[in-house]
Design a protein around this motif. Structure first.
Motif, PDB file in Angstrom:
ATOM      1  N   TRP A 175       1.003  -1.053   0.101  1.00  0.00           N
ATOM      2  CA  TRP A 175       0.020   0.042  -0.100  1.00  0.00           C
ATOM      3  C   TRP A 175       0.909   1.333   0.085  1.00  0.00           C
ATOM      4  O   TRP A 175       0.441   2.293  -0.578  1.00  0.00           O
ATOM      5  N   ARG A 176       1.929   1.215   0.750  1.00  0.00           N
ATOM      6  CA  ARG A 176       2.888   2.393   0.822  1.00  0.00           C
ATOM      7  C   ARG A 176       3.364   2.678  -0.605  1.00  0.00           C
ATOM      8  O   ARG A 176       3.517   4.071  -1.258  1.00  0.00           O
ATOM      9  N   VAL A 177       3.871   1.692  -1.175  1.00  0.00           N
ATOM     10  CA  VAL A 177       4.406   1.982  -2.696  1.00  0.00           C
ATOM     11  C   VAL A 177       3.214   2.629  -3.569  1.00  0.00           C
ATOM     12  O   VAL A 177       3.389   3.421  -4.299  1.00  0.00           O
ATOM     13  N   MET A 178       1.924   2.113  -3.474  1.00  0.00           N
ATOM     14  CA  MET A 178       1.058   2.444  -4.405  1.00  0.00           C
ATOM     15  C   MET A 178       0.560   3.943  -3.914  1.00  0.00           C
ATOM     16  O   MET A 178       0.295   4.841  -4.845  1.00  0.00           O
ATOM     17  N   ILE A 179       0.654   4.049  -2.706  1.00  0.00           N
ATOM     18  CA  ILE A 179       0.126   5.595  -2.359  1.00  0.00           C
ATOM     19  C   ILE A 179       1.385   6.513  -2.869  1.00  0.00           C
ATOM     20  O   ILE A 179       0.934   7.677  -3.291  1.00  0.00           O
ATOM     21  N   LEU A 180       2.732   6.105  -2.693  1.00  0.00           N
ATOM     22  CA  LEU A 180       3.772   7.003  -3.297  1.00  0.00           C
ATOM     23  C   LEU A 180       3.622   7.404  -4.684  1.00  0.00           C
ATOM     24  O   LEU A 180       3.777   8.443  -5.233  1.00  0.00           O
ATOM     25  N   TYR A 181       3.462   6.055  -5.440  1.00  0.00           N
ATOM     26  CA  TYR A 181       3.159   6.271  -6.871  1.00  0.00           C
ATOM     27  C   TYR A 181       1.933   7.201  -7.212  1.00  0.00           C
ATOM     28  O   TYR A 181       1.915   8.104  -8.331  1.00  0.00           O
TER      29      TYR A 181
END
Length: 137
Positions: free
Chosen positions: A2-8
């Motif tokens: 989720w963290r990666v998706m939010i950052l992208y």
């Protein structure tokens, strides 16, 4: 994940906001057209460098060293290590038997013992556990 998706998502939103801001500045003729073209070109160069860095395989770390302590603790013999290496390369039992000069039944025995020692239900699981324990590269 989720963290990666939010950052992208945040990066994409920031990029869209920047492009809209540049479009607005271009419409009100705040700067010359060459400046806008240069800014967009720099953004695409940076994006290309980032994507290229992410997609290019990185060099591996130091050379692989087999975990002899794990091999000893599991009781895996030298011949079973050879069979495991050939299993990891995708060889069938008959191919392993020909390469090692043993019968296919002996290969089946070695594979069954490897499954027991690695507590695996199939070849894929055995190879995964062996790689996790640094028995295989």
């Amino acid at each position: 994940m989720w963290r990666v998706m939010i950052l992208y998502g945040l990066a994409l939103a920031a990029g869209a906001l920047l492009l809209e801001w540049l479009d607005y500045k271009h419409m009100v003729r705040a700067w010359s057209t060459e400046l806008y073209i240069g800014i967009v070109a720099i953004l695409f160069i940076a994006l290309g460098m980032w994507v290229g860095n992410r997609l290019t395989p990185q060099p591996r770390g130091p050379a692989f060293e087999r975990n002899d302590a794990a091999i000893r603790s599991l009781g895996i013999s030298e011949r079973e290590c050879e069979v495991l290496d050939l299993l990891a390369s995708g060889a069938a039992n008959k191919v392993i038997a020909r390469r090692l000069g043993i019968s296919p039944n002996t290969v089946k025995t070695h594979v069954a013992r490897l499954f027991e020692k690695l507590e695996a239900a199939n070849r894929t699981e055995a190879i995964h556990k062996a790689r996790t324990l640094d028995i295989l590269p």
